[in-house]
Write an enzyme that holds these catalytic residues in place. Structure first.
Site, PDB file in Angstrom:
ATOM      1  N   ASP A 103      -0.064   1.730  -0.720  1.00 21.14           N
ATOM      2  CA  ASP A 103      -0.320   0.468   0.143  1.00 21.14           C
ATOM      3  C   ASP A 103      -2.215   1.339   0.022  1.00 21.14           C
ATOM      4  OD1 ASP A 103       1.872  -0.451   0.004  1.00 21.14           O
ATOM      5  OD2 ASP A 103       2.368   0.383   2.026  1.00 21.14           O
TER       6      ASP A 103
HETATM    7  N1  URA Z   1       6.371   3.029   1.094  1.00 19.69           N
HETATM    8  C1  URA Z   1       5.087   2.726   1.766  1.00 19.69           C
HETATM    9  O1  URA Z   1       5.740   1.794   2.691  1.00 19.69           O
HETATM   10  N2  URA Z   1       3.483   2.395   1.334  1.00 19.69           N
HETATM   11  C2  URA Z   1       4.011   3.207   0.439  1.00 19.69           C
HETATM   12  O2  URA Z   1       2.400   3.087  -0.187  1.00 19.69           O
HETATM   13  C3  URA Z   1       4.588   3.833  -0.074  1.00 19.69           C
HETATM   14  C4  URA Z   1       6.126   4.030  -0.048  1.00 19.69           C
END
Ligand code: URA
Length: 238
Positions: A103
């Site tokens: 993310d």
């Molecule tokens: N899980 C999440 O919620 N976000 C990420 O970036 C990676 C794993």
């Protein structure tokens, strides 16, 4: 392949820097100094040195990036900065892309490569490649969270997660989660399923390759041979 292209694609120097080095006699092919870097070589067969060091030919490039916050895991975006912008101009020419997504607000280990087959294989759910994340959350994690994660959390959309390993800090306000799958916002949604909220998320390892903590956020380096081997082992490719 042209010698200057070879040198720049191996991430050793830009074409301009290579030309300067060649003028100073610092580039050799099979033991002979070369000044004309437009000459073509066969990188699989010929030995090129730069400043006295042999350049190891690698067909593909693998990079470890310590992703900072605010960058999108993509090669382009109409509005937001993307992770490939953090690479050197030489590497940016090599069409690297991120192996999987983090993310925008997630930090830590991201591998980039131009080896499409390997990336595709390590991301396949069938390979169960382990990814470790360090997280912090708003409230202490509920009692029994470890067992719940081990059994497999059910997300709000009904998806049943695979078994995940949860190791909590003594204050239960965070810890380490190990996943073998990678659904959208998975950790945030797993933690949300216990009425809690992730406030910080960092990937600390991928396929047994730990984040190099000497890299600051936004810094990168090439994967070592040992690390490349681990990736190939995870993908079962020789
Ligand atoms: N899980 C999440 O919620 N976000 C990420 O970036 C990676 C794993």
């Amino acid at each position: 392949m042209r010698i200057d292209k070879f040198i720049s694609e191996c991430g050793i120097a830009s074409r301009k820097e290579a030309a300067r080095a060649a003028k100073a006699g610092l580039v050799t092919v099979d033991g002979q100094a070369v000044r004309d870097l437009s000459r073509h070589i066969d990188p699989e067969k010929q030995r090129v040195t730069f400043g006295g060091k042999l350049i190891e030919y690698r067909r593909f490039t693998y990079v470890m990036l310590n992703k900072p916050e605010g960058y999108v895991s993509a090669t382009e975006d109409s509005k937001l900065p993307v992770v490939t912008e953090l690479l050197s101009p030489e590497l940016r020419k090599m069409e690297l892309f991120p192996v999987g997504r983090l993310d925008r607000d997630t930090v830590g280990l991201m591998i980039l490569t131009n080896d499409g087959a390997l990336a595709h294989t390590v991301l396949s759910p069938k390979k169960h490649v382990a990814k470790e994340y360090r997280f912090k959350c708003d409230e202490p994690m509920v009692k029994g969270a470890e067992e719940l994660f081990e059994k497999g959390v059910t997300l709000s959309d009904g998806y049943e997660c695979k078994s995940a390993l949860l190791s909590l800090d003594p204050d239960r306000l965070g810890g380490i989660i190990t996943l073998t799958e990678g659904k959208y916002h998975q950790i945030k949604r797993m933690v949300a399923s216990t009425d809690n909220r992730v406030t910080f998320l960092e990937r600390i390892s991928f396929a047994g390759i730990p984040l190099d903590t000497s890299l600051g956020r936004g810094e990168w380096r090439l994967l070592s041979e040992e690390e490349e081997k681990k990736l190939r082992e995870a993908a079962n490719i020789q």
